[in-house]
Design a protein around this motif. Structure first.
Motif, PDB file in Angstrom:
ATOM      1  N   GLY A   2       0.690  -1.391  -0.030  1.00 42.30           N
ATOM      2  CA  GLY A   2      -0.015  -0.005   0.127  1.00 42.30           C
ATOM      3  C   GLY A   2       0.960   1.297  -0.092  1.00 42.30           C
ATOM      4  N   GLU A   3       0.156   2.299  -0.366  1.00 41.67           N
ATOM      5  CA  GLU A   3       0.945   3.463  -0.216  1.00 41.67           C
ATOM      6  C   GLU A   3       1.406   4.053   1.202  1.00 41.67           C
ATOM      7  OE1 GLU A   3      -1.639   6.375  -2.192  1.00 41.67           O
ATOM      8  OE2 GLU A   3      -1.509   5.475  -4.149  1.00 41.67           O
ATOM      9  N   PRO A   4       2.231   4.821   1.176  1.00 46.82           N
ATOM     10  CA  PRO A   4       2.830   5.151   2.642  1.00 46.82           C
ATOM     11  C   PRO A   4       1.632   6.167   3.258  1.00 46.82           C
ATOM     12  CG  PRO A   4       4.193   6.340   0.881  1.00 46.82           C
ATOM     13  CD  PRO A   4       3.224   5.308   0.290  1.00 46.82           C
ATOM     14  N   LYS A   5       1.685   5.986   4.479  1.00 48.56           N
ATOM     15  CA  LYS A   5       0.684   6.556   5.340  1.00 48.56           C
ATOM     16  C   LYS A   5       1.222   8.278   5.314  1.00 48.56           C
ATOM     17  CE  LYS A   5      -1.755   6.936   9.902  1.00 48.56           C
ATOM     18  NZ  LYS A   5      -1.835   6.030  11.085  1.00 48.56           N
ATOM     19  N   ARG A   6       0.091   8.974   5.089  1.00 44.61           N
ATOM     20  CA  ARG A   6       0.412  10.419   5.460  1.00 44.61           C
ATOM     21  C   ARG A   6       0.706  10.668   6.865  1.00 44.61           C
ATOM     22  NH1 ARG A   6      -0.357  14.056   1.237  1.00 44.61           N
ATOM     23  NH2 ARG A   6      -0.953  15.308   2.782  1.00 44.61           N
ATOM     24  N   SER A   8       0.251  13.369   9.597  1.00 48.40           N
ATOM     25  CA  SER A   8      -0.501  14.597   9.976  1.00 48.40           C
ATOM     26  C   SER A   8       0.409  15.704  10.789  1.00 48.40           C
ATOM     27  CB  SER A   8      -1.613  14.117  11.123  1.00 48.40           C
ATOM     28  OG  SER A   8      -2.206  15.485  11.602  1.00 48.40           O
ATOM     29  N   VAL A   9       0.709  16.824   9.414  1.00 49.79           N
ATOM     30  CA  VAL A   9       1.617  18.018  10.159  1.00 49.79           C
ATOM     31  C   VAL A   9       1.082  18.650  11.169  1.00 49.79           C
ATOM     32  CG1 VAL A   9       2.510  19.789   9.366  1.00 49.79           C
ATOM     33  CG2 VAL A   9       2.311  18.258   7.699  1.00 49.79           C
ATOM     34  N   HIS A  10      -0.321  18.743  11.232  1.00 46.63           N
ATOM     35  CA  HIS A  10      -1.103  19.595  12.355  1.00 46.63           C
ATOM     36  C   HIS A  10      -0.727  18.827  13.599  1.00 46.63           C
ATOM     37  CE1 HIS A  10      -4.471  20.830  14.683  1.00 46.63           C
ATOM     38  NE2 HIS A  10      -4.147  22.213  14.155  1.00 46.63           N
ATOM     39  N   HIS A  11      -0.827  17.466  13.911  1.00 43.82           N
ATOM     40  CA  HIS A  11      -0.492  16.857  15.051  1.00 43.82           C
ATOM     41  C   HIS A  11       1.120  16.778  15.247  1.00 43.82           C
ATOM     42  CE1 HIS A  11       0.012  13.076  17.577  1.00 43.82           C
ATOM     43  NE2 HIS A  11      -1.178  13.395  17.909  1.00 43.82           N
ATOM     44  N   THR A  12       1.797  16.633  14.430  1.00 50.76           N
ATOM     45  CA  THR A  12       3.212  16.720  14.660  1.00 50.76           C
ATOM     46  C   THR A  12       3.701  18.243  15.290  1.00 50.76           C
ATOM     47  OG1 THR A  12       3.593  15.389  12.728  1.00 50.76           O
ATOM     48  CG2 THR A  12       5.550  16.521  13.348  1.00 50.76           C
ATOM     49  N   LEU A  13       2.922  19.273  14.933  1.00 49.52           N
ATOM     50  CA  LEU A  13       3.247  20.508  15.362  1.00 49.52           C
ATOM     51  C   LEU A  13       2.555  20.773  16.634  1.00 49.52           C
ATOM     52  CD1 LEU A  13       3.008  22.746  12.245  1.00 49.52           C
ATOM     53  CD2 LEU A  13       5.080  21.909  13.333  1.00 49.52           C
ATOM     54  N   GLY A  14       1.816  19.767  17.278  1.00 45.03           N
ATOM     55  CA  GLY A  14       1.339  20.005  18.653  1.00 45.03           C
ATOM     56  C   GLY A  14      -0.337  20.010  18.593  1.00 45.03           C
ATOM     57  N   ALA A  15      -0.722  20.192  17.351  1.00 47.01           N
ATOM     58  CA  ALA A  15      -2.169  20.168  17.127  1.00 47.01           C
ATOM     59  C   ALA A  15      -2.857  21.311  18.286  1.00 47.01           C
ATOM     60  CB  ALA A  15      -2.716  19.133  17.698  1.00 47.01           C
ATOM     61  N   TYR A 160       4.364  21.631   2.671  1.00 47.62           N
ATOM     62  CA  TYR A 160       4.519  20.384   3.180  1.00 47.62           C
ATOM     63  C   TYR A 160       3.208  19.512   3.265  1.00 47.62           C
ATOM     64  CZ  TYR A 160       6.279  15.825   4.803  1.00 47.62           C
ATOM     65  OH  TYR A 160       6.320  14.591   5.211  1.00 47.62           O
ATOM     66  N   ASP A 161       2.340  20.240   4.081  1.00 48.70           N
ATOM     67  CA  ASP A 161       0.971  19.614   4.492  1.00 48.70           C
ATOM     68  C   ASP A 161       0.041  19.411   2.911  1.00 48.70           C
ATOM     69  OD1 ASP A 161      -0.965  18.446   6.374  1.00 48.70           O
ATOM     70  OD2 ASP A 161      -1.942  20.532   5.489  1.00 48.70           O
ATOM     71  N   ASP A 168       7.915  14.060  -0.233  1.00 51.35           N
ATOM     72  CA  ASP A 168       8.366  12.977   0.342  1.00 51.35           C
ATOM     73  C   ASP A 168       9.169  11.915  -0.615  1.00 51.35           C
ATOM     74  OD1 ASP A 168       7.557  13.225   2.894  1.00 51.35           O
ATOM     75  OD2 ASP A 168       5.859  12.286   3.001  1.00 51.35           O
ATOM     76  N   ASP A 169       8.584  11.857  -2.131  1.00 55.04           N
ATOM     77  CA  ASP A 169       9.343  11.498  -3.069  1.00 55.04           C
ATOM     78  C   ASP A 169      10.769  11.929  -3.458  1.00 55.04           C
ATOM     79  OD1 ASP A 169       7.375   9.620  -3.125  1.00 55.04           O
ATOM     80  OD2 ASP A 169       6.243  10.604  -4.782  1.00 55.04           O
ATOM     81  N   LYS A 170      10.765  13.217  -3.302  1.00 55.68           N
ATOM     82  CA  LYS A 170      12.032  13.948  -3.568  1.00 55.68           C
ATOM     83  C   LYS A 170      12.937  13.705  -2.571  1.00 55.68           C
ATOM     84  CE  LYS A 170      10.562  15.786  -7.624  1.00 55.68           C
ATOM     85  NZ  LYS A 170      11.105  15.352  -8.820  1.00 55.68           N
ATOM     86  N   LEU A 171      12.535  13.820  -1.399  1.00 56.73           N
ATOM     87  CA  LEU A 171      13.570  13.552  -0.026  1.00 56.73           C
ATOM     88  C   LEU A 171      13.982  12.047  -0.224  1.00 56.73           C
ATOM     89  CD1 LEU A 171      11.427  15.269   2.775  1.00 56.73           C
ATOM     90  CD2 LEU A 171      13.522  16.382   1.312  1.00 56.73           C
TER      91      LEU A 171
END
Length: 204
Positions: A2-6, A8-15, A160-161, A168-171
């Protein structure tokens, strides 16, 4: 597969409020931060204001306004200025102390690995990072660097969001190239240096 799971930038930044501002979910907060940073940068960098005198004048103006407001409220039987409790709680101090302790322990751990463990790779990484910071600092002054950091903080998380999969592909490709070059560098340069075992270090 399957495709990699996205992520959550919002959760990573503390939500929280900071995440809402950085991702422009709270657009008023984002605009306020951008306008404030731009105004301060223009005043100190272009208009030639001195930071110390400017800060003193702002505080002086606030003190005079609050004093006159309190006097007028007393004479006219109006409510006093709605000021919050001007104190720092013990919980806030404890959280700040915990964060500082973590960063100081990390710095001491790096210094220990370089000076005692003779970690050449870590030493080269630290030298590279410090040289990069020194080079960037020679191109811009400190205030401009802070302003650029604010602009990047308000733009990179949002980009990024929005384009996470493409980025992610480029990185992933860049990471593969870096890994390949590092393996070549390790086989040509780093592998030539002798490695010390714990027993040899204790004997020395």
């Amino acid at each position: 597969m399957g495709e990699p799971k996205r992520i959550s930038v919002h959760h990573t930044l503390g939500a929280g409020l900071v995440a809402d501002v950085l991702l422009w979910k709270n657009w008023r907060g984002g605009v306020s931060v951008l306008v404030s940073a731009t105004t301060l940068w223009y005043l100190f960098e272009r208009a030639g204001y001195n930071f110390l005198s400017f800060s003193a004048n702002v505080v002086l103006l606030l003190v005079v306004i609050l004093f006159l407001w309190a006097k007028a409220a007393n004479l006219l039987n109006r409510p006093l200025p709605p000021l919050p409790d001007l104190e720092i709680s013990e919980e806030t101090i404890a959280r700040v102390a915990d964060v500082l302790q973590i960063w100081m322990n990390r710095a001491l751990s790096v210094a220990h690995d370089i000076a005692i463990e003779r970690n050449l790779l870590l030493c080269l990484q630290v030298v590279g990072v410090l040289w990069t910071i020194s080079y960037i600092g020679s191109l811009f002054n400190f205030l401009t660097l802070i302003y650029i950091s604010v602009i990047l903080s308000l733009s990179l998380p949002l980009l990024y969001d929005k384009y996470q999969d493409q980025i992610d592909d480029k990185l992933y490709v860049i990471h593969g190239i870096i890994q390949t070059q590092y393996k070549k560098f390790h086989s040509i340069v780093l592998s030539k240096f002798p490695k010390f075992t714990n027993k040899e270090k204790k004997m020395q």
